[in-house]
Design an enzyme around this catalytic site. Structure first.
Site: not given
Ligand SMILES: CC(C)(COP(=O)([O-])OP(=O)([O-])OC[C@H]1O[C@@H](n2cnc3c(N)ncnc32)[C@H](O)[C@@H]1OP(=O)([O-])[O-])[C@@H](O)C(=O)NCCC(=O)NCCSC(=O)C[C@@](C)(O)CC(=O)[O-]
Length: 304
Positions: A17-18, A209, A242, A251
């Site tokens: 996802r991220d 996170h 992002c 991340n």
């Protein structure tokens, strides 16, 4: 005196996802499902699979329902998805996640850019989402973006963090992620933010996170562990960035976290070699090498 560290760390891989949400080139549904399969085969017990946001805003996640249908679920693995509003909740619940993630920020400007509303409006939107998820027996986690700094407002204080953590808890959110969206946090500042989250949520329900933009993520994980926090997010191969935080990188790489924890003798249940394979697979799909320093070292060693 040495701080007592947790004996077990839970890692949630947010790569599918991220990690992928910001990719310009379409990654196929089959490749996304294959990535999830390889992560669970490596021993990941928590995987953030996709998001039920507007496909106009984040086209890469437009195949959310198809991805959730394509994953081969493994007993004991928990699958989570992002849900920004009621419109996203219905298809999200139909896809049978174990957990949903609502998301807001400690910064007004970032909230506006990311989800097109104020912090207060985001909390209003979440109320029926949380209620609906709980009625369906699904756990709700909340991400607090920009908890250590904001690309538009700069410094974010621990007071600002608590000012949003507290109403989130009051709304009935089960767990909270302290998110360093742009990777500017350093250990003492991270501990100050974590302490505010720990005032309102049990330790087991607080996660770190950390994006690794400034190379601080592992240190920040360690600093959080000193407070007893034992749940962290990471992205295989260090995938990500992002869409609403220019220059933000992925991340912290899952491989790097596992390597550090192995060195500390802390149990994760994750096989590093298989994790490196998963990272190499998705990096190959994306046509670039993994960002993870550990993955690069392991792959170089394998190549002889
Ligand atoms: C929140 C919204 C939807 C508000 O978007 P909006 O434009 O304010 O909402 P709207 O209600 O006015 O709807 C506009 C259009 O979007 C549609 N729509 C509305 N909702 C949905 C939905 N759920 N699913 C599908 N479609 C939706 C809706 O139907 C309408 O379609 P149209 O009539 O124009 O054809 C929008 O701003 C959005 O999707 N933003 C994307 C945010 C996002 O995904 N950001 C990245 C994830 S957060 C993150 O990465 C941070 C995190 C969690 O990792 C932690 C960290 O590191 O900080």
């Amino acid at each position: 005196m040495k701080a007592m560290l947790p004996s077990h760390i839970k890692i949630l891989d947010v790569g599918p996802r991220d990690g992928l949400q910001n990719e310009k080139e379409n990654v196929s549904t089959a490749h996304k499902a294959q990535l999830v399969a390889m992560l669970q085969d490596a021993g990941l017990k928590e995987i953030e699979v996709t998001s039920f946001v507007s496909p106009k805003w984040v086209p890469q996640m437009g195949d959310n329902t198809a991805v959730m249908a394509a994953i081969a679920r493994k007993p004991g693995v928990r699958y989570s998805v992002l849900v920004p509003n009621l419109k996203g909740l219905e298809p999200a619940l139909a896809s049978k996640p174990d957990e949903i993630l609502v998301f807001t920020a400690a910064s007004e400007s970032f909230t506006q850019k990311n989800i097109n509303c104020s912090i207060a409006e985001s909390l209003e939107r979440f109320a029926p989402v949380i209620e609906g998820a709980h009625a369906a027996g699904v756990k709700v986690r909340a991400a607090l973006s920009c908890a250590l700094g904001c690309p538009y407002e700069g410094d974010i204080t621990a007071d600002q963090v608590e000012a949003v953590v507290k109403p989130l808890r009051a709304l009935g959110v089960d767990a909270i992620d302290i998110a360093d969206t742009i990777g500017v946090g350093t250990p003492r500042k991270v501990q100050a933010a974590m302490e505010r989250a720990l005032k309102h949520f049990p330790t087991a329900e607080v996660s770190g996170h950390f994006h690794d933009t400034y190379g601080q993520a592992l240190t920040n994980i360690y600093a959080s562990m000193e407070l007893g926090v034992h749940s962290f997010h990471a992205s295989v191969a260090g995938l990500g960035g992002c869409p609403y935080a220019k220059g933000a990188t992925g991340n912290v790489a899952t491989e790097d976290v596992v390597f550090m924890l192995n060195g500390l003798g802390i149990e994760t249940g994750i096989a590093l070699d298989k994790l490196v394979d998963a990272g190499a697979f998705i990096s190959n799909v994306l046509g670039r090498p993994p960002v993870s320093r550990v993955a690069r070292a392991v792959l170089a060693k394998r190549a002889g």
